[in-house]
Write a protein that holds these residues in place. Structure first.
Motif, mmCIF file in Angstrom:
data_model
loop_
_atom_site.group_PDB
_atom_site.id
_atom_site.type_symbol
_atom_site.label_atom_id
_atom_site.label_comp_id
_atom_site.label_asym_id
_atom_site.label_seq_id
_atom_site.Cartn_x
_atom_site.Cartn_y
_atom_site.Cartn_z
ATOM 1 N N UNK A 97 0.777 -1.382 -0.136
ATOM 2 C CA UNK A 97 0.041 0.000 0.086
ATOM 3 C C UNK A 97 0.791 1.242 0.085
ATOM 4 N N UNK A 98 2.251 1.073 0.375
ATOM 5 C CA UNK A 98 3.000 2.415 0.343
ATOM 6 C C UNK A 98 3.096 2.729 -1.104
ATOM 7 N N UNK A 99 3.098 2.003 -2.115
ATOM 8 C CA UNK A 99 3.412 2.462 -3.474
ATOM 9 C C UNK A 99 4.841 1.967 -3.599
ATOM 10 N N UNK A 100 5.444 2.200 -4.996
ATOM 11 C CA UNK A 100 6.622 2.044 -5.118
ATOM 12 C C UNK A 100 7.163 3.142 -6.497
ATOM 13 N N UNK A 101 8.512 3.736 -5.980
ATOM 14 C CA UNK A 101 9.078 4.539 -6.949
ATOM 15 C C UNK A 101 9.913 3.741 -7.928
ATOM 16 N N UNK A 102 10.578 4.388 -8.986
ATOM 17 C CA UNK A 102 11.411 3.986 -9.919
ATOM 18 C C UNK A 102 12.347 2.814 -9.133
ATOM 19 N N UNK A 103 12.450 1.631 -9.637
ATOM 20 C CA UNK A 103 13.311 0.680 -9.097
ATOM 21 C C UNK A 103 14.927 0.669 -9.788
ATOM 22 N N UNK A 104 15.514 0.670 -9.045
ATOM 23 C CA UNK A 104 17.150 0.173 -9.277
ATOM 24 C C UNK A 104 17.339 -0.856 -9.516
ATOM 25 N N UNK A 105 18.135 -1.251 -10.743
ATOM 26 C CA UNK A 105 18.563 -2.500 -11.243
ATOM 27 C C UNK A 105 19.502 -3.226 -10.068
ATOM 28 N N UNK A 106 19.361 -4.628 -10.055
ATOM 29 C CA UNK A 106 20.076 -5.291 -9.256
ATOM 30 C C UNK A 106 20.673 -6.471 -10.134
ATOM 31 N N UNK A 107 21.849 -7.267 -9.684
ATOM 32 C CA UNK A 107 22.299 -8.269 -10.344
ATOM 33 C C UNK A 107 21.554 -9.633 -10.577
ATOM 34 N N UNK A 108 21.235 -9.938 -11.639
ATOM 35 C CA UNK A 108 20.108 -10.960 -11.511
ATOM 36 C C UNK A 108 20.718 -12.508 -11.205
ATOM 37 N N UNK B 112 7.300 -15.353 -3.161
ATOM 38 C CA UNK B 112 7.555 -16.119 -4.202
ATOM 39 C C UNK B 112 8.208 -17.524 -3.816
ATOM 40 N N UNK B 113 7.762 -18.237 -4.784
ATOM 41 C CA UNK B 113 8.163 -19.810 -4.740
ATOM 42 C C UNK B 113 9.608 -20.000 -4.627
ATOM 43 N N UNK B 114 10.071 -21.015 -3.944
ATOM 44 C CA UNK B 114 11.336 -21.286 -3.979
ATOM 45 C C UNK B 114 11.765 -22.608 -4.484
ATOM 46 N N UNK B 115 12.541 -22.764 -5.571
ATOM 47 C CA UNK B 115 12.636 -23.977 -6.192
ATOM 48 C C UNK B 115 13.690 -24.714 -5.452
ATOM 49 N N UNK B 116 13.407 -25.868 -4.919
ATOM 50 C CA UNK B 116 14.284 -26.893 -4.130
ATOM 51 C C UNK B 116 15.721 -27.127 -4.992
ATOM 52 N N UNK B 117 15.729 -27.160 -6.036
ATOM 53 C CA UNK B 117 16.751 -27.474 -7.066
ATOM 54 C C UNK B 117 17.498 -26.514 -7.488
ATOM 55 N N UNK B 118 17.318 -25.328 -7.348
ATOM 56 C CA UNK B 118 17.978 -24.210 -7.782
ATOM 57 C C UNK B 118 18.520 -23.115 -6.530
ATOM 58 N N UNK B 119 19.572 -22.727 -6.533
ATOM 59 C CA UNK B 119 20.094 -21.911 -5.376
ATOM 60 C C UNK B 119 19.329 -20.649 -5.896
ATOM 61 N N UNK B 120 18.823 -20.040 -4.713
ATOM 62 C CA UNK B 120 18.349 -18.664 -4.819
ATOM 63 C C UNK B 120 18.733 -17.612 -3.769
ATOM 64 N N UNK B 121 19.321 -16.613 -4.221
ATOM 65 C CA UNK B 121 20.005 -15.521 -3.296
ATOM 66 C C UNK B 121 18.983 -14.239 -3.085
ATOM 67 N N UNK B 122 19.343 -13.456 -1.903
ATOM 68 C CA UNK B 122 18.550 -12.326 -1.654
ATOM 69 C C UNK B 122 18.527 -11.271 -2.643
ATOM 70 N N UNK B 123 19.585 -11.075 -3.450
ATOM 71 C CA UNK B 123 19.429 -10.231 -4.484
ATOM 72 C C UNK B 123 18.631 -10.765 -5.631
ATOM 73 N N UNK B 124 18.644 -11.964 -6.075
ATOM 74 C CA UNK B 124 17.865 -12.598 -7.002
ATOM 75 C C UNK B 124 16.349 -12.425 -6.820
ATOM 76 N N UNK B 125 16.013 -12.700 -5.322
ATOM 77 C CA UNK B 125 14.586 -12.182 -4.864
ATOM 78 C C UNK B 125 14.235 -10.822 -4.994
ATOM 79 N N UNK B 126 15.082 -9.856 -4.717
ATOM 80 C CA UNK B 126 14.638 -8.302 -4.860
ATOM 81 C C UNK B 126 14.573 -8.080 -6.277
ATOM 82 N N UNK B 127 15.327 -8.621 -7.138
ATOM 83 C CA UNK B 127 15.256 -8.493 -8.550
ATOM 84 C C UNK B 127 13.819 -9.045 -9.085
ATOM 85 N N UNK B 128 13.378 -10.140 -8.621
ATOM 86 C CA UNK B 128 12.090 -10.980 -9.037
ATOM 87 C C UNK B 128 11.060 -9.989 -8.193
ATOM 88 N N UNK B 129 11.326 -9.142 -7.280
ATOM 89 C CA UNK B 129 10.167 -8.421 -6.572
ATOM 90 C C UNK B 129 10.018 -6.905 -7.316
#
Length: 281
Positions: A14-25, A126-143
């Motif tokens: 509900x806070x809204x979002x402003x322009x996003x900054x790119x992160x390493x995917x 976000x769903x977490x794939x048990x067969x793939x490593x997912x990092x915090x930066x990847x999750x931020x990018x997906x969000x």
């Protein structure tokens, strides 16, 4: 707990979002090599070659600990199959079996979810794939990436420990540090990116979400809970946790503070998270 997380996500969105900054995917090679870990609900099979009496199939319980023949309690939760197999081999050969060839396999994975909250384009689960490593930066990018007012230096992963406490794992702010120290996510992790000049209240409160920190007066733990609508009926008021990036969790007895018996009502700093756990009784 599920309803609390849904309310938390709704409050942040509900806070809204402003322009996003790119992160390493993508995670670096050193992190990609990390083995997936087991989690509660997984169906696990354990075999010891030439010892059919030690064959075991189990579903990992929420508590994490299970009993194995001869050696007693083992803890599969949060570990790789190779790590668990190595421990079983070592303990079985310590006075029980001369040569223990142990294999551990996961025959069925339970659903896994992580949550991204705060100053990102689209706070979400976000769903977490048990067969793939997912990092915090990847999750931020997906969000949706970081918003313009994100406090990158205070970003953290909040994780529940085996004892029910919460621990804080800082997400490195520099690109060089991210190459080797990005946080590999586990089921139910919270990736929290505070907004500049704000703290965050989550858990068993009426209105979970970010809290602005005023410049003219301190914002304490009890006041932040009050600003979030107060405790809900299932709150464990004596075990509130103050989670600060890089400093771990500190337990605060807010019920004592409100009754005038508490010694200290800690002042919040930007990036702090106040977590109100659920009473189990």
């Amino acid at each position: 707990m599920r309803m609390v997380l849904i309310l938390t996500l709704a409050a942040v969105a509900a806070l809204g979002a402003s322009a996003a900054t790119a992160v390493e995917p993508a995670p670096p090679a050193a992190i990609r090599a990390a083995a997936p870990s087991m989690a509660p609900g997984d169906l696990v099979r354990i075999n010891v070659y030439d010892h059919p009496d030690l064959e075991l199939e189990l579903r990992i319980p929420a508590s994490g600990s299970v009993d194995f023949p001869l050696i007693g309690a083992i803890e599969p939760n949060g570990r790789s199959v190779d790590d668990l197999a190595a421990e079983l081999r070592r303990r079985l050969m310590d006075g029980y079996i001369r040569e223990a060839n142990v294999t551990v396999t996961v025959s069925e994975f339970a659903p896994r979810t992580i949550y991204v909250l705060g100053a990102v384009g689209k706070p979400t689960a976000l769903p977490l794939d048990p067969n793939t490593v997912t990092t915090a930066v990847q999750a931020i990018a997906a969000a949706g990436g970081l918003t313009a007012d994100a406090d990158r230096a205070s970003a953290q992963v909040v994780r529940e420990t085996a004892g029910g406490q919460r621990e804080s794992l800082p997400i490195p702010a520099s690109e060089d540090a991210l190459r080797t120290h990005d946080v590999v996510l586990r089921p139910n992790d919270l990736v929290v990116v505070p907004r500049l000049g704000r703290a965050f209240v989550s858990g068993q409160v009426a209105e979970p979400g970010p809290i602005a920190l005023p410049s003219d007066e301190p914002m304490t733990v009890s006041r932040a809970i009050s600003m979030s609508g107060g405790f809900d009926r299932f709150a464990k008021q004596s075990k509130v946790q103050l989670i600060r990036s890089g400093a771990g969790a500190r337990t605060i007895d807010v019920s004592a503070i409100l009754s005038g018996k508490g010694d200290e009502d800690p002042e919040l700093l930007p990036g702090d998270m106040v977590y109100v756990p659920e009473s189990r009784f």
